[in-house]
Design a protein around this motif. Sequence first.
Motif, PDB file in Angstrom:
ATOM      1  N   THR A   2     -22.824 -28.801 -15.475  1.00  0.00           N
ATOM      2  CA  THR A   2     -21.758 -28.506 -14.425  1.00  0.00           C
ATOM      3  C   THR A   2     -22.287 -28.762 -12.975  1.00  0.00           C
ATOM      4  O   THR A   2     -23.560 -28.863 -12.762  1.00  0.00           O
ATOM      5  CB  THR A   2     -21.397 -26.807 -14.631  1.00  0.00           C
ATOM      6  OG1 THR A   2     -22.184 -26.179 -14.223  1.00  0.00           O
ATOM      7  CG2 THR A   2     -20.651 -26.480 -15.972  1.00  0.00           C
ATOM      8  N   GLN A   3     -21.329 -28.595 -11.866  1.00  0.00           N
ATOM      9  CA  GLN A   3     -21.728 -28.876 -10.537  1.00  0.00           C
ATOM     10  C   GLN A   3     -22.976 -27.630 -10.311  1.00  0.00           C
ATOM     11  O   GLN A   3     -23.760 -27.827  -9.493  1.00  0.00           O
ATOM     12  CB  GLN A   3     -20.652 -28.502  -9.606  1.00  0.00           C
ATOM     13  CG  GLN A   3     -21.112 -28.791  -8.226  1.00  0.00           C
ATOM     14  CD  GLN A   3     -19.813 -28.559  -7.333  1.00  0.00           C
ATOM     15  OE1 GLN A   3     -18.915 -28.225  -7.539  1.00  0.00           O
ATOM     16  NE2 GLN A   3     -20.072 -28.976  -6.001  1.00  0.00           N
ATOM     17  N   LEU A   4     -22.658 -26.342 -10.654  1.00  0.00           N
ATOM     18  CA  LEU A   4     -23.453 -25.204 -10.444  1.00  0.00           C
ATOM     19  C   LEU A   4     -24.887 -25.519 -11.228  1.00  0.00           C
ATOM     20  O   LEU A   4     -25.912 -25.175 -10.498  1.00  0.00           O
ATOM     21  CB  LEU A   4     -22.889 -23.977 -10.698  1.00  0.00           C
ATOM     22  CG  LEU A   4     -21.993 -23.262  -9.711  1.00  0.00           C
ATOM     23  CD1 LEU A   4     -21.504 -22.120 -10.419  1.00  0.00           C
ATOM     24  CD2 LEU A   4     -22.432 -23.291  -8.486  1.00  0.00           C
ATOM     25  N   LYS A   6     -26.368 -28.196 -11.809  1.00  0.00           N
ATOM     26  CA  LYS A   6     -27.018 -29.397 -11.095  1.00  0.00           C
ATOM     27  C   LYS A   6     -27.649 -28.776  -9.744  1.00  0.00           C
ATOM     28  O   LYS A   6     -28.829 -29.045  -9.275  1.00  0.00           O
ATOM     29  CB  LYS A   6     -26.126 -30.600 -10.686  1.00  0.00           C
ATOM     30  CG  LYS A   6     -25.683 -31.172 -11.878  1.00  0.00           C
ATOM     31  CD  LYS A   6     -24.901 -32.445 -11.561  1.00  0.00           C
ATOM     32  CE  LYS A   6     -24.452 -33.148 -12.942  1.00  0.00           C
ATOM     33  NZ  LYS A   6     -23.428 -34.271 -12.588  1.00  0.00           N
ATOM     34  N   LEU A   7     -26.818 -27.867  -9.056  1.00  0.00           N
ATOM     35  CA  LEU A   7     -27.356 -27.306  -7.814  1.00  0.00           C
ATOM     36  C   LEU A   7     -28.403 -26.374  -8.143  1.00  0.00           C
ATOM     37  O   LEU A   7     -29.552 -26.268  -7.422  1.00  0.00           O
ATOM     38  CB  LEU A   7     -26.314 -26.574  -7.208  1.00  0.00           C
ATOM     39  CG  LEU A   7     -26.557 -25.730  -5.847  1.00  0.00           C
ATOM     40  CD1 LEU A   7     -27.176 -26.691  -4.683  1.00  0.00           C
ATOM     41  CD2 LEU A   7     -25.504 -24.996  -5.174  1.00  0.00           C
ATOM     42  N   LEU A  24     -21.977 -22.881  -1.948  1.00  0.00           N
ATOM     43  CA  LEU A  24     -22.564 -23.406  -3.254  1.00  0.00           C
ATOM     44  C   LEU A  24     -23.559 -22.442  -3.614  1.00  0.00           C
ATOM     45  O   LEU A  24     -23.842 -21.853  -4.647  1.00  0.00           O
ATOM     46  CB  LEU A  24     -22.703 -24.604  -3.355  1.00  0.00           C
ATOM     47  CG  LEU A  24     -21.424 -25.552  -3.420  1.00  0.00           C
ATOM     48  CD1 LEU A  24     -21.937 -26.919  -3.617  1.00  0.00           C
ATOM     49  CD2 LEU A  24     -20.387 -25.011  -4.448  1.00  0.00           C
TER      50      LEU A  24
END
Length: 89
Positions: A2-4, A6-7, A24
Amino acid sequence: MTQLDKLFAKIINGTSDANIEFNLLCKVLRKLGFDERIRGSHHIFTKDNIEEILNLQPKKDSKAKPYQVKQVRAVILKYNLGGQNDTTL
């Protein structure tokens, strides 16, 4: 991934501290179980059994300040947050 996730991996690896979106970063901390209190532009994050208090402020361009991303990374690594020796939330 997910984007989180990856962050979270970017935060842990320290690959782009100057290019992390402030909102974020706050979302990652909330996902890790931190409580957020807002006083003006200060976002104050606390968590039971964590000594440090994270006091974050966004830059004018809505990015997180690089030194504050480093503080978040230090707390995550010190307390092994986000899983046992992995980089997922």
